[in-house]
Write an enzyme that holds these catalytic residues in place. Structure first.
Site, mmCIF file in Angstrom:
data_model
loop_
_atom_site.group_PDB
_atom_site.id
_atom_site.type_symbol
_atom_site.label_atom_id
_atom_site.label_comp_id
_atom_site.label_asym_id
_atom_site.label_seq_id
_atom_site.Cartn_x
_atom_site.Cartn_y
_atom_site.Cartn_z
ATOM 1 N N SER A 1 14.322 35.917 25.935
ATOM 2 C CA SER A 1 14.763 37.131 26.627
ATOM 3 C C SER A 1 13.810 38.287 26.329
ATOM 4 O O SER A 1 13.451 39.052 27.232
ATOM 5 C CB SER A 1 16.186 37.487 26.181
ATOM 6 O OG SER A 1 16.610 38.707 26.760
ATOM 7 N N LEU B 1 10.537 37.960 28.322
ATOM 8 C CA LEU B 1 10.685 38.337 29.729
ATOM 9 C C LEU B 1 10.763 39.854 29.885
ATOM 10 O O LEU B 1 10.223 40.420 30.849
ATOM 11 C CB LEU B 1 11.920 37.666 30.332
ATOM 12 C CG LEU B 1 11.834 36.142 30.466
ATOM 13 C CD1 LEU B 1 13.146 35.571 30.980
ATOM 14 C CD2 LEU B 1 10.694 35.741 31.401
ATOM 15 N N HIS B 2 11.444 40.528 28.945
ATOM 16 C CA HIS B 2 11.461 41.994 28.981
ATOM 17 C C HIS B 2 10.055 42.555 28.794
ATOM 18 O O HIS B 2 9.674 43.534 29.452
ATOM 19 C CB HIS B 2 12.389 42.539 27.885
ATOM 20 C CG HIS B 2 13.838 42.486 28.233
ATOM 21 N ND1 HIS B 2 14.593 41.340 28.125
ATOM 22 C CD2 HIS B 2 14.677 43.443 28.701
ATOM 23 C CE1 HIS B 2 15.836 41.598 28.498
ATOM 24 N NE2 HIS B 2 15.909 42.857 28.866
ATOM 25 N N GLU B 3 9.288 41.938 27.909
ATOM 26 C CA GLU B 3 7.926 42.413 27.654
ATOM 27 C C GLU B 3 7.023 42.198 28.865
ATOM 28 O O GLU B 3 6.112 42.990 29.122
ATOM 29 C CB GLU B 3 7.354 41.712 26.424
ATOM 30 C CG GLU B 3 6.014 42.241 25.960
ATOM 31 C CD GLU B 3 6.061 43.699 25.551
ATOM 32 O OE1 GLU B 3 5.018 44.382 25.676
ATOM 33 O OE2 GLU B 3 7.122 44.179 25.106
ATOM 34 N N VAL C 1 7.862 42.588 31.919
ATOM 35 C CA VAL C 1 8.087 43.745 32.790
ATOM 36 C C VAL C 1 7.262 44.933 32.309
ATOM 37 O O VAL C 1 6.609 45.623 33.104
ATOM 38 C CB VAL C 1 9.583 44.107 32.838
ATOM 39 C CG1 VAL C 1 9.804 45.337 33.720
ATOM 40 C CG2 VAL C 1 10.407 42.937 33.353
#
Length: 404
Positions: free
Chosen positions: A349, A352-354, A356
């Protein structure tokens, strides 16, 4: 909030003769046609997973006969998904002139569609191997039946033993066959473009053969959600225009503490507004269009006492995906412990945030990755018995962590 919006629009009109400023709108929505074409092409490319699933079904006999190992399907799946995701991220990363709103929304949409593709392929591959087991049981039943017929005039003990084996195969075949059917939909008849298109519209990241459905579509409910989304978007725009955009343009004259103090509350307001748009307006609008009956897209996360409770409640579609396809699969398939599976879930998770942030900032800083991973020690701290004994203190600690 409505009064705040009206007052802000009035002051804009009195100062500039316009109810909203145009500079931010040009920055946010310039080159919109290029974004629309990119979205159309990206969504069209999703249907490649249906062709891949059909190919697996077409070559089912090769899996049955052992010419293709079962793991090869998973390897092909992950290679396909990784290639698709890398191409999409490379495309948005190299777009010149896209605003952070356009690049961020496209990247988040790509990540959501990656989850949908993974769930669709994983589920149908699992169904494929269950279907293969049914075929294997039937082949074994035919072999035992032929031997029983050949030996029926010989030793009765041998025949009775093979009758027992035949009955065991029949029971296992029936039990596995039941798992291939849900409601009126059965594998492999579900692997169609129409079924996948319906799945894309359903506000769920976890694929099922059938979903619970309502009896009809309520037109006024759709209008209500559209009006609500428009109103919240206006609030979001005004908040960014008045409280975030000016600060970002003046960062060179502010130190870190000053910029943080001026941006902290507006960013939290934007977070709450985006949450409402996504989970209360957009998800419910698509749920109504598809007659999707499970409308519990979130729980009362604002009352959370621990961070794992927040992770379960605030974004239930993503939580269900991570629970099924990361946490549980890592335990069942890769034999990880619960603690290691939890770490892997948060690690994925955070990555995936990184992604962005990398697309938006065009550089790797790992700020968001580190902050996301900090939730793990915060989870253990928030599980402290003293905090659990006093829910208000636990909730205050949760909100302190949200702001910091």
């Amino acid at each position: 909030m409505a009064a705040y919006l009206l007052v802000s629009l009035y002051y804009n009109w009195r100062a500039d003769g316009l109810i909203v400023g145009t500079e931010l709108a040009i920055h946010m929505f310039g080159r919109f046609s290029e974004l629309a074409y990119s979205e159309l092409f990206m969504v069209s490319s999703l249907f490649g997973v249906v062709i891949l699933a059909k190919a697996f079904i077409l070559f089912e006999s090769l899996f049955v006969k052992g010419y293709l190992p079962s793991r090869s399907a998973l390897i092909i799946q992950h290679i396909y998904q990784t290639t698709w995701f890398a191409l999409c991220i490379a495309w948005v990363y190299n777009r010149v002139g896209w605003s952070w709103v356009q690049a961020g929304s496209f990247t988040i949409h790509v990540i959501a569609m990656l989850m949908k593709q993974h769930s669709y392929l994983s589920y149908n591959i699992e169904m494929l191997f269950k279907h293969i087991r049914v075929q294997a049981f039937k082949i074994e039943m035919d072999r035992l039946a032929a031997e029983i017929k050949k030996e029926e005039d010989q030793d009765g003990t041998v025949v009775r033993d093979k009758n027992g084996k035949w009955e065991t195969c029949r029971q296992r075949a029936m039990e596995t066959q039941v798992e291939l059917c849900k409601g009126s939909t059965m594998f492999p008849e579900n692997v169609t473009f129409a079924n996948f298109a319906d799945y894309l519209l359903v506000p769920s990241l976890v694929y099922e053969l059938e979903y619970p459905r309502t009896s009809r579509i309520r037109p006024w409910y759709l209008v209500e959600k559209m009006i609500g989304a428009f109103g919240i978007l206006m609030l979001l725009y005004v908040t960014i225009e008045h409280f975030i955009y000016p600060v970002l343009n003046n960062l060179k004259n502010l130190n870190f503490a000053e910029s943080l103090a001026q941006l902290l509350l507006p960013f939290m307001v934007c977070y709450l507004l985006l949450f409402h748009i996504i989970f209360e307006c957009i998800c419910n609008w698509f749920a109504e269009v598809t007659r999707f009956a499970d409308r519990q897209f979130y729980d009362d996360w604002w009352n959370s006492v621990t961070y794992d409770e927040y992770a379960r409640k605030w974004n239930k579609p993503v939580h269900e995906f991570l629970l099924r396809h990361v946490y549980l699969e890592s335990i069942s398939q890769y034999k990880l412990s619960k603690h290691n599976a939890t770490f892997l879930t948060f690690f994925l998770s955070s990555c995936l945030h990184e992604v962005v942030m990398v697309v938006l900032a065009k550089r790797v800083r790992l700020y968001l990755f580190g902050l996301q991973m900090c939730q793990l020690p915060l989870i253990f701290v928030s599980r402290w018995s003293k905090l659990k004994s006093y829910p208000r203190i636990g909730n205050a600690f949760f909100w302190w962590g949200m702001y910091t």
